[in-house]
Design a protein around this motif. Structure first.
Motif, PDB file in Angstrom:
ATOM      1  N   PRO A  37      74.483  11.101 -37.220  1.00 24.61           N
ATOM      2  CA  PRO A  37      73.862  11.609 -36.000  1.00 24.61           C
ATOM      3  C   PRO A  37      74.875  12.129 -34.977  1.00 24.61           C
ATOM      4  O   PRO A  37      74.504  12.901 -34.093  1.00 24.61           O
ATOM      5  N   ILE A  38      76.133  11.759 -35.087  1.00 26.41           N
ATOM      6  CA  ILE A  38      77.152  12.195 -34.139  1.00 26.41           C
ATOM      7  C   ILE A  38      77.613  13.618 -34.467  1.00 26.41           C
ATOM      8  O   ILE A  38      77.639  14.493 -33.612  1.00 26.41           O
ATOM      9  N   TRP A 138      66.882  11.321 -42.806  1.00 28.47           N
ATOM     10  CA  TRP A 138      66.665   9.890 -42.571  1.00 28.47           C
ATOM     11  C   TRP A 138      65.180   9.548 -42.682  1.00 28.47           C
ATOM     12  O   TRP A 138      64.803   8.556 -43.321  1.00 28.47           O
ATOM     13  N   GLU A 139      64.330  10.356 -42.087  1.00 31.92           N
ATOM     14  CA  GLU A 139      62.888  10.094 -42.133  1.00 31.92           C
ATOM     15  C   GLU A 139      62.360  10.127 -43.566  1.00 31.92           C
ATOM     16  O   GLU A 139      61.562   9.288 -43.962  1.00 31.92           O
ATOM     17  N   ARG A 140      62.814  11.090 -44.372  1.00 38.04           N
ATOM     18  CA  ARG A 140      62.399  11.190 -45.773  1.00 38.04           C
ATOM     19  C   ARG A 140      62.888   9.971 -46.554  1.00 38.04           C
ATOM     20  O   ARG A 140      62.141   9.357 -47.308  1.00 38.04           O
ATOM     21  N   TYR A 141      64.154   9.617 -46.381  1.00 38.72           N
ATOM     22  CA  TYR A 141      64.751   8.477 -47.089  1.00 38.72           C
ATOM     23  C   TYR A 141      64.052   7.170 -46.708  1.00 38.72           C
ATOM     24  O   TYR A 141      63.659   6.391 -47.575  1.00 38.72           O
ATOM     25  N   THR A 156      73.205   5.954 -41.307  1.00 38.37           N
ATOM     26  CA  THR A 156      73.699   6.570 -40.067  1.00 38.37           C
ATOM     27  C   THR A 156      74.831   5.771 -39.436  1.00 38.37           C
ATOM     28  O   THR A 156      75.471   6.239 -38.506  1.00 38.37           O
ATOM     29  N   ALA A 157      75.072   4.549 -39.919  1.00 44.38           N
ATOM     30  CA  ALA A 157      76.062   3.654 -39.317  1.00 44.38           C
ATOM     31  C   ALA A 157      77.486   4.021 -39.721  1.00 44.38           C
ATOM     32  O   ALA A 157      77.715   4.671 -40.742  1.00 44.38           O
TER      33      ALA A 157
END
Length: 159
Positions: A37-38, A138-141, A156-157
């Protein structure tokens, strides 16, 4: 020193699921490794049937594609990407991926993709029909993991 405190991470292929690239295709699968996300970056494997074509698309950032298996090209170019080749796509480029039969005609195409920014699906007139980025990945996963009863890893981490 600060740089010595940066954590690294290792994600193993076997620990991550192949996720259908819906709503675009049930036959094209994607395996997400990093959804940043960054930087707005996605790192993923893409698996597509040995025959067919993906929709025309444009990128808002650079893309690096390493061909792990199979043969493919962009309809707009003469070159052919084969196992071991790297394709570098500049921001703003538009193209239509096509699968090409190889020595093993039924061999899926598998590519490692490092995508910065958005992937914009466009029609022949260049009008944007759909957009993909780290968030939609991310939403799909996460939705796939929920549906399959799999615990989603936080891709995302950092660390």
């Amino acid at each position: 020193m600060l740089f010595e405190q940066i954590q690294t991470a290792c994600l193993n292929d076997a620990d991550l699921p192949w996720v259908p690239f819906t709503p675009y295709s049930e036959r094209v699968l994607i395996k997400y490794f990093k959804l940043d996300p960054i930087r707005g970056e996605t790192i993923a494997l893409l698996k597509a049937p040995a025959k067919g074509q993906m929709p025309r698309h444009r990128h808002t950032g650079t893309v690096i594609v390493y061909t792990v298996q199979g043969r493919w090209k962009y309809r707009e170019h003469e070159w052919i990407a084969e196992q071991g080749s790297i394709v570098y796509e500049t921001a703003g480029s538009s193209h239509t991926p096509e699968a090409l039969p190889g020595e093993q005609d039924n061999q899926d195409i598998i590519t490692l993709n490092i995508i910065q920014g958005e992937l914009l699906f466009v029609n022949d007139g260049g009008q944007v029909l759909a957009a993909e980025d780290w968030r939609s990945g991310w939403e799909r996963y996460a939705a796939f993991c929920r549906a399959q009863g799999i615990e989603a890893k936080d891709l995302t981490a950092f660390g």
